[in-house]
Design a protein around this motif. Structure first.
Motif, PDB file in Angstrom:
ATOM      1  N   ASN A 122       8.881   3.117   4.015  1.00  8.96           N
ATOM      2  CA  ASN A 122       7.636   2.426   3.655  1.00  8.96           C
ATOM      3  C   ASN A 122       8.215   0.905   4.001  1.00  8.96           C
ATOM      4  O   ASN A 122       7.594  -0.154   4.364  1.00  8.96           O
ATOM      5  CB  ASN A 122       7.243   2.700   2.436  1.00  8.96           C
ATOM      6  CG  ASN A 122       6.221   3.951   2.358  1.00  8.96           C
ATOM      7  OD1 ASN A 122       5.784   4.442   3.371  1.00  8.96           O
ATOM      8  ND2 ASN A 122       6.268   4.617   0.946  1.00  8.96           N
ATOM      9  N   GLU A 123       9.242   0.744   3.448  1.00  7.30           N
ATOM     10  CA  GLU A 123      10.120  -0.460   3.491  1.00  7.30           C
ATOM     11  C   GLU A 123      10.120  -0.839   4.976  1.00  7.30           C
ATOM     12  O   GLU A 123      10.049  -2.229   5.469  1.00  7.30           O
ATOM     13  CB  GLU A 123      11.117  -0.880   3.046  1.00  7.30           C
ATOM     14  CG  GLU A 123      11.964  -1.904   2.846  1.00  7.30           C
ATOM     15  CD  GLU A 123      10.986  -3.235   1.985  1.00  7.30           C
ATOM     16  OE1 GLU A 123      11.288  -4.400   2.164  1.00  7.30           O
ATOM     17  OE2 GLU A 123      10.174  -2.693   1.231  1.00  7.30           O
ATOM     18  N   ILE A 176       3.473  12.668  -2.090  1.00 13.06           N
ATOM     19  CA  ILE A 176       2.074  12.182  -2.478  1.00 13.06           C
ATOM     20  C   ILE A 176       2.241  10.666  -2.864  1.00 13.06           C
ATOM     21  O   ILE A 176       1.398   9.665  -2.558  1.00 13.06           O
ATOM     22  CB  ILE A 176       1.151  13.065  -3.309  1.00 13.06           C
ATOM     23  CG1 ILE A 176       0.676  14.052  -2.683  1.00 13.06           C
ATOM     24  CG2 ILE A 176       0.092  12.176  -3.719  1.00 13.06           C
ATOM     25  CD1 ILE A 176       0.341  15.360  -3.445  1.00 13.06           C
ATOM     26  N   GLU A 177       3.080  10.588  -3.817  1.00  9.99           N
ATOM     27  CA  GLU A 177       3.337   9.047  -4.332  1.00  9.99           C
ATOM     28  C   GLU A 177       3.861   8.092  -3.606  1.00  9.99           C
ATOM     29  O   GLU A 177       3.650   6.776  -3.901  1.00  9.99           O
ATOM     30  CB  GLU A 177       4.178   9.355  -5.611  1.00  9.99           C
ATOM     31  CG  GLU A 177       3.543  10.050  -6.789  1.00  9.99           C
ATOM     32  CD  GLU A 177       4.640  10.335  -8.005  1.00  9.99           C
ATOM     33  OE1 GLU A 177       5.685   9.997  -7.859  1.00  9.99           O
ATOM     34  OE2 GLU A 177       4.238  10.892  -9.012  1.00  9.99           O
ATOM     35  N   ASN A 178       4.338   8.489  -2.526  1.00  9.95           N
ATOM     36  CA  ASN A 178       4.774   7.376  -1.614  1.00  9.95           C
ATOM     37  C   ASN A 178       4.051   7.367  -0.475  1.00  9.95           C
ATOM     38  O   ASN A 178       4.333   6.448   0.585  1.00  9.95           O
ATOM     39  CB  ASN A 178       6.458   7.671  -1.131  1.00  9.95           C
ATOM     40  CG  ASN A 178       7.261   7.504  -2.339  1.00  9.95           C
ATOM     41  OD1 ASN A 178       7.566   6.402  -2.370  1.00  9.95           O
ATOM     42  ND2 ASN A 178       7.793   8.539  -2.769  1.00  9.95           N
ATOM     43  N   ASN A 179       3.168   8.185   0.052  1.00 14.50           N
ATOM     44  CA  ASN A 179       2.314   8.381   1.093  1.00 14.50           C
ATOM     45  C   ASN A 179       0.612   8.235   0.917  1.00 14.50           C
ATOM     46  O   ASN A 179      -0.041   8.678   1.631  1.00 14.50           O
ATOM     47  CB  ASN A 179       2.569   9.377   1.960  1.00 14.50           C
ATOM     48  CG  ASN A 179       3.979   9.233   2.601  1.00 14.50           C
ATOM     49  OD1 ASN A 179       4.169   8.399   3.385  1.00 14.50           O
ATOM     50  ND2 ASN A 179       4.952   9.738   1.859  1.00 14.50           N
ATOM     51  N   TYR A 180       0.396   7.887  -0.344  1.00 13.89           N
ATOM     52  CA  TYR A 180      -1.146   8.226  -0.861  1.00 13.89           C
ATOM     53  C   TYR A 180      -2.097   7.552   0.022  1.00 13.89           C
ATOM     54  O   TYR A 180      -3.175   7.658   0.196  1.00 13.89           O
ATOM     55  CB  TYR A 180      -1.380   7.826  -2.199  1.00 13.89           C
ATOM     56  CG  TYR A 180      -0.766   6.382  -2.649  1.00 13.89           C
ATOM     57  CD1 TYR A 180      -1.851   5.086  -2.451  1.00 13.89           C
ATOM     58  CD2 TYR A 180       0.443   6.086  -3.044  1.00 13.89           C
ATOM     59  CE1 TYR A 180      -1.390   3.656  -2.547  1.00 13.89           C
ATOM     60  CE2 TYR A 180       0.721   4.819  -3.303  1.00 13.89           C
ATOM     61  CZ  TYR A 180      -0.197   3.734  -3.186  1.00 13.89           C
ATOM     62  OH  TYR A 180       0.358   2.282  -3.302  1.00 13.89           O
ATOM     63  N   LYS A 236     -13.095  -3.547  -1.196  1.00 18.29           N
ATOM     64  CA  LYS A 236     -13.159  -3.077   0.325  1.00 18.29           C
ATOM     65  C   LYS A 236     -11.759  -2.711   0.608  1.00 18.29           C
ATOM     66  O   LYS A 236     -11.452  -1.622   1.058  1.00 18.29           O
ATOM     67  CB  LYS A 236     -14.082  -3.374   1.210  1.00 18.29           C
ATOM     68  CG  LYS A 236     -15.665  -3.310   1.195  1.00 18.29           C
ATOM     69  CD  LYS A 236     -16.471  -3.675   2.160  1.00 18.29           C
ATOM     70  CE  LYS A 236     -17.966  -3.392   2.087  1.00 18.29           C
ATOM     71  NZ  LYS A 236     -18.707  -3.721   3.254  1.00 18.29           N
ATOM     72  N   GLU A 237     -11.017  -4.000   0.598  1.00 17.41           N
ATOM     73  CA  GLU A 237      -9.608  -3.646   1.070  1.00 17.41           C
ATOM     74  C   GLU A 237      -8.732  -2.981   0.057  1.00 17.41           C
ATOM     75  O   GLU A 237      -7.910  -2.332   0.627  1.00 17.41           O
ATOM     76  CB  GLU A 237      -8.966  -5.219   1.231  1.00 17.41           C
ATOM     77  CG  GLU A 237      -9.771  -6.179   2.316  1.00 17.41           C
ATOM     78  CD  GLU A 237      -8.925  -7.560   2.475  1.00 17.41           C
ATOM     79  OE1 GLU A 237      -7.811  -7.587   2.147  1.00 17.41           O
ATOM     80  OE2 GLU A 237      -9.595  -8.282   3.225  1.00 17.41           O
ATOM     81  N   ILE A 238      -8.843  -2.994  -1.340  1.00 18.02           N
ATOM     82  CA  ILE A 238      -8.186  -2.411  -1.925  1.00 18.02           C
ATOM     83  C   ILE A 238      -8.359  -0.948  -1.795  1.00 18.02           C
ATOM     84  O   ILE A 238      -7.644   0.051  -1.858  1.00 18.02           O
ATOM     85  CB  ILE A 238      -8.524  -2.711  -3.485  1.00 18.02           C
ATOM     86  CG1 ILE A 238      -8.037  -4.049  -3.831  1.00 18.02           C
ATOM     87  CG2 ILE A 238      -8.163  -1.707  -4.312  1.00 18.02           C
ATOM     88  CD1 ILE A 238      -8.392  -4.796  -5.214  1.00 18.02           C
ATOM     89  N   ALA A 239      -9.816  -0.511  -1.641  1.00 14.17           N
ATOM     90  CA  ALA A 239     -10.095   0.838  -1.289  1.00 14.17           C
ATOM     91  C   ALA A 239      -9.259   1.352  -0.320  1.00 14.17           C
ATOM     92  O   ALA A 239      -8.780   2.610  -0.107  1.00 14.17           O
ATOM     93  CB  ALA A 239     -11.730   1.034  -1.011  1.00 14.17           C
ATOM     94  N   ARG A 240      -9.375   0.483   1.139  1.00 15.43           N
ATOM     95  CA  ARG A 240      -8.543   0.883   2.228  1.00 15.43           C
ATOM     96  C   ARG A 240      -7.088   1.215   1.816  1.00 15.43           C
ATOM     97  O   ARG A 240      -6.403   1.959   2.434  1.00 15.43           O
ATOM     98  CB  ARG A 240      -8.685   0.021   3.245  1.00 15.43           C
ATOM     99  CG  ARG A 240      -9.981   0.270   4.016  1.00 15.43           C
ATOM    100  CD  ARG A 240     -10.225  -0.606   5.475  1.00 15.43           C
ATOM    101  NE  ARG A 240     -10.108  -1.753   5.184  1.00 15.43           N
ATOM    102  CZ  ARG A 240     -11.125  -2.752   5.299  1.00 15.43           C
ATOM    103  NH1 ARG A 240     -12.399  -2.259   4.871  1.00 15.43           N
ATOM    104  NH2 ARG A 240     -10.991  -4.210   4.913  1.00 15.43           N
ATOM    105  N   ALA A 241      -6.661   0.110   1.044  1.00 14.86           N
ATOM    106  CA  ALA A 241      -5.106   0.199   0.831  1.00 14.86           C
ATOM    107  C   ALA A 241      -4.501   1.229   0.129  1.00 14.86           C
ATOM    108  O   ALA A 241      -3.516   1.740   0.165  1.00 14.86           O
ATOM    109  CB  ALA A 241      -4.826  -1.174   0.186  1.00 14.86           C
ATOM    110  N   VAL A 242      -5.476   1.986  -0.702  1.00 18.48           N
ATOM    111  CA  VAL A 242      -5.078   3.293  -1.246  1.00 18.48           C
ATOM    112  C   VAL A 242      -5.626   4.361  -0.488  1.00 18.48           C
ATOM    113  O   VAL A 242      -5.361   5.509  -1.206  1.00 18.48           O
ATOM    114  CB  VAL A 242      -5.306   3.170  -2.713  1.00 18.48           C
ATOM    115  CG1 VAL A 242      -4.990   2.072  -3.469  1.00 18.48           C
ATOM    116  CG2 VAL A 242      -7.105   3.305  -3.083  1.00 18.48           C
ATOM    117  N   GLY A 243      -6.249   4.367   0.414  1.00 17.71           N
ATOM    118  CA  GLY A 243      -6.461   5.553   1.293  1.00 17.71           C
ATOM    119  C   GLY A 243      -8.078   5.900   1.235  1.00 17.71           C
ATOM    120  O   GLY A 243      -8.458   6.979   1.897  1.00 17.71           O
TER     121      GLY A 243
END
Length: 275
Positions: A122-123, A176-180, A236-243
């Motif tokens: 991810n980095e 899951i915790e790293n690719n949610y 909306k951006e936060i929603a997209r940021a978490v999938g």
């Protein structure tokens, strides 16, 4: 090992998706290489024979160890490769680790190695190899050394089928915790770990108390809650940021989990913050 003088060089760190029929011929290095099978399976040559490695396996190649890899028809693999040199551990030759076997024997700390591996990948998406990447690789080296130390202190054991499945669950949790934020389905998780979706759901719920998809939702909502309380991004951006592509569906799931809508939580948090 004198920790003050321990400063290995990171020659490379990259992850790669190998499609079917991809091949890498026999070769060896004069440095240490860690090859982590993140997803899928591959055929690797070492110890003078070809054998199958799968998601969850960590391979350790010391200098001079000949190896090769290939993808058989209808297979794929996602792998992370790290080349490390300019170090010396006490009692060992330069750039060598104290492993007797190529494949690292399963240990509790092995799951932590995968967690660091996903963090490292991810980095990559934000920067080239930097101080954070270097720190993660150093942590991985330390965890692998701890695994090898534990192997020396205990008799090797053969994992039961149930233990192997529980280990697969832990690897899926780490994934899951790293690719949610990515699209994840139960079929994808099951295929990656060579079990049926039904059986994966069963064993996952036995270990965690929830289904894989409900666990994914929980992680997404926890991350969203943290962002709502610490950042000023639009909902909306936060929603997209978490999938979540659909902000309405996100808000509905969030309110079901926390009893309050995202906007209401943000407003409440801003009112409670000291002025």
């Amino acid at each position: 090992m004198d920790i003050q003088e321990f400063n290995p060089k990171i020659y490379y760190a990259f992850d790669v998706w190998n499609p079917e029929n991809n091949a890498n011929g026999k070769h060896h290095h004069d440095f240490f290489e860690i090859s982590i099978i993140l997803e899928g399976e591959a055929s690797y040559f070492f110890n003078q024979q070809w054998q199958t490695v799968r998601g969850g396996d960590i391979l350790l190649f010391n200098p001079g160890v000949e190896h090769a890899e290939r993808q058989l028809p209808k297979t794929y693999s996602h792998q992370l490769h790290i080349g490390i040199g300019s170090f010396e551990l006490e009692g060992l030759s330069e750039n060598a680790f104290p492993n007797q076997e190529i494949i690292l024997t399963s240990q509790e700390d092995q799951i932590k190695v995968f967690d660091k591996a996903w963090q490292l990948i991810n980095e990559f998406g934000h920067h080239n190899i930097n101080l954070i990447c270097k720190g993660l690789i150093y942590e991985m080296m330390g965890l692998i050394l701890r695994c090898l130390e534990q192997n020396e202190q205990t008799e090797p054991s053969i994992l039961s089928k149930n233990e192997r499945l529980k280990q697969a669950v832990q690897l899926i949790i780490t994934y899951i915790e790293n690719n949610y934020a990515q699209e994840i389905t139960i079929e994808q998780l099951a295929t990656t770990h060579y079990v049926s979706p039904t059986y994966l759901s069963k064993i996952f719920k036995e270990v965690t108390g929830v289904s894989p998809i409900n666990y994914l939702i929980l992680i997404r909502l926890q991350q969203a809650r943290q962002l709502l309380m610490t950042e000023e991004y639009p909902i909306k951006e936060i929603a997209r940021a978490v999938g979540y592509e659909d902000a309405y569906h996100f808000s509905k799931s969030f309110k079901k989990q926390y009893g309050v809508s995202p906007s209401a939580l943000r407003q409440k948090n801003s009112q409670e913050m000291p002025r």
